[in-house]
Design a protein around this motif. Structure first.
Motif, PDB file in Angstrom:
ATOM      1  N   UNK A   1       0.759  -0.937  -0.128  1.00  0.00           N
ATOM      2  CA  UNK A   1      -0.468  -0.277  -0.098  1.00  0.00           C
ATOM      3  C   UNK A   1       0.543   1.443   0.376  1.00  0.00           C
ATOM      4  N   UNK A   2       2.242   0.995   0.490  1.00  0.00           N
ATOM      5  CA  UNK A   2       2.942   1.817   0.594  1.00  0.00           C
ATOM      6  C   UNK A   2       3.985   1.999  -0.909  1.00  0.00           C
ATOM      7  N   UNK A   3       3.604   1.124  -1.840  1.00  0.00           N
ATOM      8  CA  UNK A   3       4.723   1.181  -2.612  1.00  0.00           C
ATOM      9  C   UNK A   3       6.191  -0.166  -2.149  1.00  0.00           C
ATOM     10  N   UNK A   4       6.175  -0.355  -1.462  1.00  0.00           N
ATOM     11  CA  UNK A   4       7.519  -1.490  -0.846  1.00  0.00           C
ATOM     12  C   UNK A   4       7.348  -2.834  -1.347  1.00  0.00           C
ATOM     13  N   UNK A   5       8.527  -3.554  -1.506  1.00  0.00           N
ATOM     14  CA  UNK A   5       7.734  -5.007  -2.036  1.00  0.00           C
ATOM     15  C   UNK A   5       7.469  -5.110  -0.458  1.00  0.00           C
ATOM     16  N   UNK A   6       6.359  -6.537  -0.777  1.00  0.00           N
ATOM     17  CA  UNK A   6       5.532  -7.184   0.332  1.00  0.00           C
ATOM     18  C   UNK A   6       5.979  -7.580   1.752  1.00  0.00           C
ATOM     19  N   UNK A   7       7.433  -7.736   1.326  1.00  0.00           N
ATOM     20  CA  UNK A   7       8.086  -8.205   2.568  1.00  0.00           C
ATOM     21  C   UNK A   7       8.960  -7.368   2.988  1.00  0.00           C
ATOM     22  N   UNK A   8       9.472  -5.743   3.300  1.00  0.00           N
ATOM     23  CA  UNK A   8       9.176  -5.037   4.238  1.00  0.00           C
ATOM     24  C   UNK A   8       8.749  -4.292   5.517  1.00  0.00           C
ATOM     25  N   UNK A   9       7.704  -4.082   5.840  1.00  0.00           N
ATOM     26  CA  UNK A   9       6.455  -4.090   6.712  1.00  0.00           C
ATOM     27  C   UNK A   9       5.973  -5.597   7.520  1.00  0.00           C
ATOM     28  N   UNK A  10       6.700  -5.887   8.214  1.00  0.00           N
ATOM     29  CA  UNK A  10       5.716  -7.653   8.083  1.00  0.00           C
ATOM     30  C   UNK A  10       5.443  -7.622  10.006  1.00  0.00           C
ATOM     31  N   UNK A  11       4.829  -8.644   9.964  1.00  0.00           N
ATOM     32  CA  UNK A  11       4.049  -8.991  11.336  1.00  0.00           C
ATOM     33  C   UNK A  11       4.812 -10.128  11.746  1.00  0.00           C
ATOM     34  N   UNK A  12       5.771 -10.287  12.836  1.00  0.00           N
ATOM     35  CA  UNK A  12       6.526 -11.269  13.428  1.00  0.00           C
ATOM     36  C   UNK A  12       6.070 -12.165  14.967  1.00  0.00           C
ATOM     37  N   UNK A  13       5.021 -12.739  14.999  1.00  0.00           N
ATOM     38  CA  UNK A  13       5.074 -14.260  15.737  1.00  0.00           C
ATOM     39  C   UNK A  13       5.743 -14.954  16.580  1.00  0.00           C
ATOM     40  N   UNK A  14       5.915 -14.874  17.577  1.00  0.00           N
ATOM     41  CA  UNK A  14       6.486 -15.666  18.000  1.00  0.00           C
ATOM     42  C   UNK A  14       5.726 -17.447  19.034  1.00  0.00           C
ATOM     43  N   UNK A  15       6.947 -18.014  18.363  1.00  0.00           N
ATOM     44  CA  UNK A  15       6.468 -19.739  18.749  1.00  0.00           C
ATOM     45  C   UNK A  15       7.308 -20.154  19.459  1.00  0.00           C
ATOM     46  N   UNK A  16       7.256 -21.511  19.631  1.00  0.00           N
ATOM     47  CA  UNK A  16       8.138 -21.825  20.816  1.00  0.00           C
ATOM     48  C   UNK A  16       9.399 -23.113  20.735  1.00  0.00           C
ATOM     49  N   UNK A  17       9.259 -23.183  19.375  1.00  0.00           N
ATOM     50  CA  UNK A  17      10.567 -23.763  19.004  1.00  0.00           C
ATOM     51  C   UNK A  17       9.845 -23.973  17.617  1.00  0.00           C
ATOM     52  N   UNK A  18      11.220 -25.267  17.749  1.00  0.00           N
ATOM     53  CA  UNK A  18      10.661 -26.356  16.177  1.00  0.00           C
ATOM     54  C   UNK A  18       9.799 -27.148  15.731  1.00  0.00           C
ATOM     55  N   UNK A  19       9.619 -27.665  16.588  1.00  0.00           N
ATOM     56  CA  UNK A  19       8.006 -28.177  16.534  1.00  0.00           C
ATOM     57  C   UNK A  19       6.848 -27.609  16.384  1.00  0.00           C
ATOM     58  N   UNK A  20       6.454 -26.497  17.456  1.00  0.00           N
ATOM     59  CA  UNK A  20       5.368 -25.823  16.967  1.00  0.00           C
ATOM     60  C   UNK A  20       5.625 -25.100  15.579  1.00  0.00           C
ATOM     61  N   UNK A  21       6.848 -24.532  15.269  1.00  0.00           N
ATOM     62  CA  UNK A  21       6.533 -23.917  13.871  1.00  0.00           C
ATOM     63  C   UNK A  21       6.097 -24.865  13.268  1.00  0.00           C
ATOM     64  N   UNK A  22       7.019 -26.158  12.593  1.00  0.00           N
ATOM     65  CA  UNK A  22       6.790 -27.104  11.838  1.00  0.00           C
ATOM     66  C   UNK A  22       5.280 -27.003  11.845  1.00  0.00           C
ATOM     67  N   UNK A  23       4.568 -27.008  13.232  1.00  0.00           N
ATOM     68  CA  UNK A  23       2.794 -27.311  13.454  1.00  0.00           C
ATOM     69  C   UNK A  23       1.826 -26.522  12.661  1.00  0.00           C
ATOM     70  N   UNK A  24       3.091 -25.279  12.311  1.00  0.00           N
ATOM     71  CA  UNK A  24       2.415 -23.387  12.120  1.00  0.00           C
ATOM     72  C   UNK A  24       2.563 -23.683  10.323  1.00  0.00           C
ATOM     73  N   UNK A  25       3.637 -23.722  10.316  1.00  0.00           N
ATOM     74  CA  UNK A  25       3.802 -24.476   8.592  1.00  0.00           C
ATOM     75  C   UNK A  25       3.031 -25.416   7.795  1.00  0.00           C
ATOM     76  N   UNK A  26       2.429 -26.484   8.675  1.00  0.00           N
ATOM     77  CA  UNK A  26       1.852 -27.319   7.841  1.00  0.00           C
ATOM     78  C   UNK A  26       0.158 -26.518   8.210  1.00  0.00           C
ATOM     79  N   UNK A  27      -0.280 -25.757   8.822  1.00  0.00           N
ATOM     80  CA  UNK A  27      -1.395 -25.228   9.348  1.00  0.00           C
ATOM     81  C   UNK A  27      -1.490 -24.456   7.828  1.00  0.00           C
ATOM     82  N   UNK A  28      -0.337 -23.870   7.648  1.00  0.00           N
ATOM     83  CA  UNK A  28      -0.258 -22.565   6.662  1.00  0.00           C
ATOM     84  C   UNK A  28      -0.864 -23.200   5.271  1.00  0.00           C
ATOM     85  N   UNK A  29      -0.169 -24.707   5.298  1.00  0.00           N
ATOM     86  CA  UNK A  29       0.392 -25.324   4.084  1.00  0.00           C
ATOM     87  C   UNK A  29      -1.268 -25.787   3.583  1.00  0.00           C
TER      88      UNK A  29
END
Length: 187
Positions: free
Chosen positions: A79-107
């Motif tokens: 919306x500001x004319x920037x590439x989409x990856x510049x401004x972003x929201x980072x949410x914390x997860x507990x570690x690799x196991x939760x990250x893989x669960x989050x990844x699969x949920x997205x997929x």
């Protein structure tokens, strides 16, 4: 310390589904009020965990009053004319196991996923329905004095970088993304 952040979205129902069903955040509060300057809004709050919240604005009550529907963009970078990856929201997860669960949920929900190992965090990324870059991340090690010294050196050095961008994997989803059915006009 951040209490919450709020974003406006173009398609509230699809974004609500993304943040509740895909991200797993629980709707916990809402405010519906007349807006300064005319119209009205809904301000809906979602629990991100650890007592922290995010909020989504439903601005349909001010469209045509304060803003024109086709004239505003909801993606904070694009919306500001920037590439989409510049401004972003980072949410914390507990570690690799939760990250893989989050990844699969997205997929499973139809969202492609990029993965990156940074020097002290590991992250996965996708775009939300409005085109905002969303990240799940966890610390792989504590930040230390050497990191601070390197940061000071980087801050003082304005020569172009010769280090390539992060290498990571990209996983394409084959699932269909959710799209909310059209809302019926209020009577």
């Amino acid at each position: 310390m951040i209490h919450h952040f709020a974003i406006a979205v173009k398609d509230f129902d699809t974004s609500h589904h993304f943040y509740t069903e895909v991200m797993g955040f629980k709707l916990v509060a809402g405010v519906k009020r007349m807006a300064p300057g005319g119209g009205w809004t809904k301000h809906m709050f979602y629990d991100m965990g650890r007592g922290k919240f995010m909020a989504i604005w439903d601005l349909k009550g001010i469209e045509g009053v304060q803003v024109q529907p086709d004239e505003w963009r909801s993606a904070i970078s694009k919306g500001l004319g920037l590439p989409g990856w510049i401004n972003h929201f980072a949410f914390e997860c507990s570690g690799e196991e939760e990250m893989q669960e989050r990844k699969q949920r997205w997929l499973d929900a139809g969202y492609h996923v990029s993965e990156t190992d940074h020097a002290f965090i590991r992250s996965i990324y996708t775009y939300d329905p409005d085109g905002n870059w969303i990240e799940w991340t966890y610390d792989t090690r504590p930040v230390n004095e050497a990191d601070r010294i390197e940061a000071e050196e980087i801050l003082a050095d304005d020569t172009p970088s010769t280090i390539p961008d992060y290498e990571g994997t990209f996983t394409r989803s084959t699932a269909q993304k959710y799209r909310a059915p059209p809302r019926q006009p209020a009577r």
